[in-house]
Design a protein around this motif. Structure first.
Motif, PDB file in Angstrom:
ATOM      1  N   ASP A 447      32.220  23.298  37.124  1.00  0.00           N
ATOM      2  CA  ASP A 447      31.989  23.408  35.680  1.00  0.00           C
ATOM      3  C   ASP A 447      30.655  24.060  35.355  1.00  0.00           C
ATOM      4  N   PRO A 604      35.706  22.083  31.258  1.00  0.00           N
ATOM      5  CA  PRO A 604      36.514  21.444  32.305  1.00  0.00           C
ATOM      6  C   PRO A 604      37.984  21.805  32.125  1.00  0.00           C
ATOM      7  N   ILE A 605      38.653  22.098  33.212  1.00  0.00           N
ATOM      8  CA  ILE A 605      40.047  22.535  33.144  1.00  0.00           C
ATOM      9  C   ILE A 605      40.911  21.503  32.436  1.00  0.00           C
ATOM     10  N   GLU A 606      40.670  20.210  32.720  1.00  0.00           N
ATOM     11  CA  GLU A 606      41.484  19.173  32.084  1.00  0.00           C
ATOM     12  C   GLU A 606      41.261  19.137  30.566  1.00  0.00           C
ATOM     13  N   ASP A 607      40.038  19.485  30.127  1.00  0.00           N
ATOM     14  CA  ASP A 607      39.761  19.530  28.689  1.00  0.00           C
ATOM     15  C   ASP A 607      40.549  20.644  28.012  1.00  0.00           C
ATOM     16  N   HIS A 609      43.512  21.694  28.893  1.00  0.00           N
ATOM     17  CA  HIS A 609      44.891  21.215  28.742  1.00  0.00           C
ATOM     18  C   HIS A 609      44.997  20.259  27.559  1.00  0.00           C
ATOM     19  N   ALA A 610      44.023  19.354  27.424  1.00  0.00           N
ATOM     20  CA  ALA A 610      44.034  18.392  26.322  1.00  0.00           C
ATOM     21  C   ALA A 610      43.892  19.101  24.979  1.00  0.00           C
TER      22      ALA A 610
END
Length: 638
Positions: A447, A604-607, A609-610
């Motif tokens: 990140d 962040p990659i997960e952020d 997606h969210a």
């Protein structure tokens, strides 16, 4: 900012909110409602009358000339009627629909250029009628409904035209008579639009009769040897007026090279180009006019001029008709220049209900955000990374440049300008964003932008571990041959995208917007057209909106300039934009540095997606609300 007032046009019922002081004629164009006119809104043809139903509108001298017997009934020439309060008026039906074309980003543009050619079949002089040639031409022009100003240099042209015949063609640019030619030459009428960028300059040569592009040329700005960005050129100008002269000469030679190439392509003579419209950042506009831009570089960052300028062709030293005219777009502020005004014209950002973000990505990233209710603009110093500068193997988007990268199953697939047979020689801006985004998705960049070492990748069993190498004690990712992306290159991209994303954040914060409020993100400029939208999201260059809402809109600065060339109505809109869009100077934002540092990292990659899921839900909810409101309106109407 100028107060806005509301205008309603009957019988269509269309309503538009415009700045106080806008004419009823121009406000109608903002609403997409054409009012008839042939004189370019100068109050001379008398065809644009409307009946004011409510609201006070002062009478003008032109009203007394054309509408004297109907003034007490509320009739006014819309082009002279400035609005001071909420107003309602009735618009007569058009006798005929003017020519139109789709330009910019799906904009419907009425083709009514500022240049007019009139074929005049005049009675020959006689002993009984010994009016001067000039008087004959001016009287005919006046009868056609046009103003009739002129400069003395047109006299030899009049004398030459009348040597053989009294049937002549008069050419007007705005209110000026610029030429008189023997015979009928109405089929030869051209204009040029320019986008003068810090790096790249574009000229579009247009047939003013129909809006057709007949020639296009682009080149590197001849000022490039004096510095890659506007800061470097300002610094040179600050070291003596002889440097200002040198920079102006470079600008003019750029313009004339482009104009010459475009004319040659189309077979157009120099004297057949009657008007030019120019957009560019404030520094470029100053230098094109030979004005020292020093005040732009020093706090409080004030331009010598931001207003639109009109120069005669020979004064501007453009290789066009010497008595023709050059119109310079206005700027919004010191670092939000005429190019972003042209972008706004081409996209309709301040005229549509949708809330959109416009980003013109370059060495000076210019940003506009908003809708018809309220809009703001700012600029962020991105530096030369997006142009390939400060990148170890960076290069411009020419043959051999890597413009796209895909990492799949341990394989590296390169997209190279010039086709499959082109040998990769370096990395251009779109390729840089793509590579970094792919490394993020592959887990080779964290990140904070730190690149994984080859040992760490091997320990993790990563299929691309052998691509991670060292170059002069700096970690790098091997692409092809000698071409690598280094850790330093990643940092350069972070600084560039950090500046732009902070500018975007500032604009959205001023409007109280979240990413879910954006109907679209528009990437403008030749560079913006080649950015992979998904990659732009991954590196954090743009807000985390759904990918399908990120749109490459092309060189909208060039399109906006062309629209203003082809339509005096669009030009009036352009000239009003600086009074509508709120300018935010980033250096005046107290927390800018803190937020800039916070934006250096990658989302962040997960952020992502969210955020995608949240945005999609917000879009559905907004669409349902609009559909419900529309049904409610229909029910109320019935």
């Amino acid at each position: 900012m100028t107060k806005k007032v509301e205008v309603t046009y009957q019988p269509s019922g269309k309503t538009v909110r415009v700045p106080e002081g806008t004419t009823l004629f121009n406000a109608a164009h903002w609403a997409g409602l054409p009012i008839e006119s042939t004189c370019g809104g100068r109050g001379t043809c008398g065809k644009c009358g409307v009946k004011v139903l409510s609201g006070h509108v002062e009478r003008s001298l032109a009203d007394y000339r054309h509408l004297n017997d109907r003034l007490d009934e509320g009739w006014r020439l819309s082009c002279q009627a400035e609005i001071a309060e909420d107003t309602e008026c009735d618009v007569p039906r058009l006798m005929k629909m003017p020519k139109a074309a789709t330009m910019g980003v799906g904009r419907f543009v009425l083709l009514e250029p500022n240049v007019v050619k009139l074929f005049l079949e005049l009675p020959p002089p006689s002993l009984e009628d010994h009016r001067s040639h000039l008087a004959r031409v001016l009287e005919a022009v006046d009868e056609a409904g046009y103003n009739r100003n002129y400069d003395w240099e047109v006299m030899p042209r009049i004398a030459q035209a009348f040597r053989a015949t009294s049937n002549v063609t008069a050419t007007l640019v705005g209110e000026y008579l610029v030429d008189v030619e023997a015979g009928d030459t109405t089929d030869r009428m051209f204009g040029a639009s320019f986008d003068i960028g810090t790096t790249t300059c574009v000229c579009t040569l247009v047939d003013l009769r129909n809006g057709a592009t007949v020639g296009v040329a682009s080149t590197i700005n001849h000022q490039a040897p004096f510095g890659a960005d506007v800061i470097a050129r300002m610094a040179k100008a600050m070291h003596g007026e002889e440097n200002v002269v040198q920079l102006r000469e470079a600008a003019i030679s750029t313009v004339n090279e482009l104009l010459g190439r475009a004319r040659e392509e189309a077979g157009v003579a120099q004297h057949e180009v009657y008007e030019a419209v120019v957009a560019g950042n404030a520094t470029m506009m100053h230098l094109l006019c030979g004005v020292n831009p020093e005040s732009l570089a020093l706090a409080p960052y004030v331009a010598t001029f931001t207003e639109p300028q009109d120069l005669r062709g020979d004064q501007a030293r453009f290789d066009m008709h010497p008595l023709g005219w050059v119109a310079l777009f206005p700027s919004i502020g010191a670092y939000v220049g005429a190019d972003i005004v042209a972008d706004i014209v081409a996209t309709g950002l301040v005229r549509d209900p949708e809330t959109r973000l416009l980003v013109d990505v370059g060495t000076n990233g210019e940003i506009a955000c908003g809708n018809e209710e309220r809009s703001v603009a700012t600029a962020a110093p991105a530096g030369p990374a997006f142009e390939g500068g400060e990148i170890v193997h960076g290069m411009r988007a020419t043959d051999g440049a890597i413009e796209g990268v895909t990492l799949t199953n341990g394989e590296v697939e390169l997209q190279v300008i010039g086709g499959d047979d082109a040998e990769p020689r370096g990395i251009c801006g779109s390729g840089l964003i793509d590579i970094v985004a792919q490394l993020r998705l592959a887990g080779l960049l964290d990140d904070g932008g730190k690149m994984m070492s080859s040992e760490e990748a091997e320990d993790a069993g990563h299929p691309l571990a052998d691509r991670l190498v060292m170059r002069e004690d700096v970690k790098a990712f091997h692409l092809h041959g000698d071409v690598v992306l280094t850790q330093q290159d990643v940092r350069a991209l972070q600084f560039a995208k950090g500046a732009i994303s902070t500018g975007i954040e500032t604009a959205m914060r001023a409007l109280g917007l979240e990413s879910s409020d954006l109907d679209a993100v528009m990437l403008a400029g030749s560079f913006g057209s080649y950015i992979n939208p998904q990659s732009a999201r991954v590196v954090g260059l743009v807000p985390p909106v759904p990918v399908e809402r990120i749109k490459a809109v092309g060189n909208t600065a060039s399109e906006g300039a062309k629209m203003a060339l082809m339509s005096f109505r669009e030009r009036e809109v352009a000239w009003e934009i600086p009074g509508i869009v709120e300018y935010i100077e980033l250096s005046g934002e107290e927390d800018f540095n803190d937020r800039f540092i916070g934006n250096l990292g990658f989302p962040p990659i997960e952020d992502l997606h969210a955020a995608q899921a949240a945005n999609e839900a917000a879009i559905v909810a907004r669409a349902e609300a609009r559909a419900s409101a529309s049904v409610g309106s229909e029910d109320a109407a019935s």
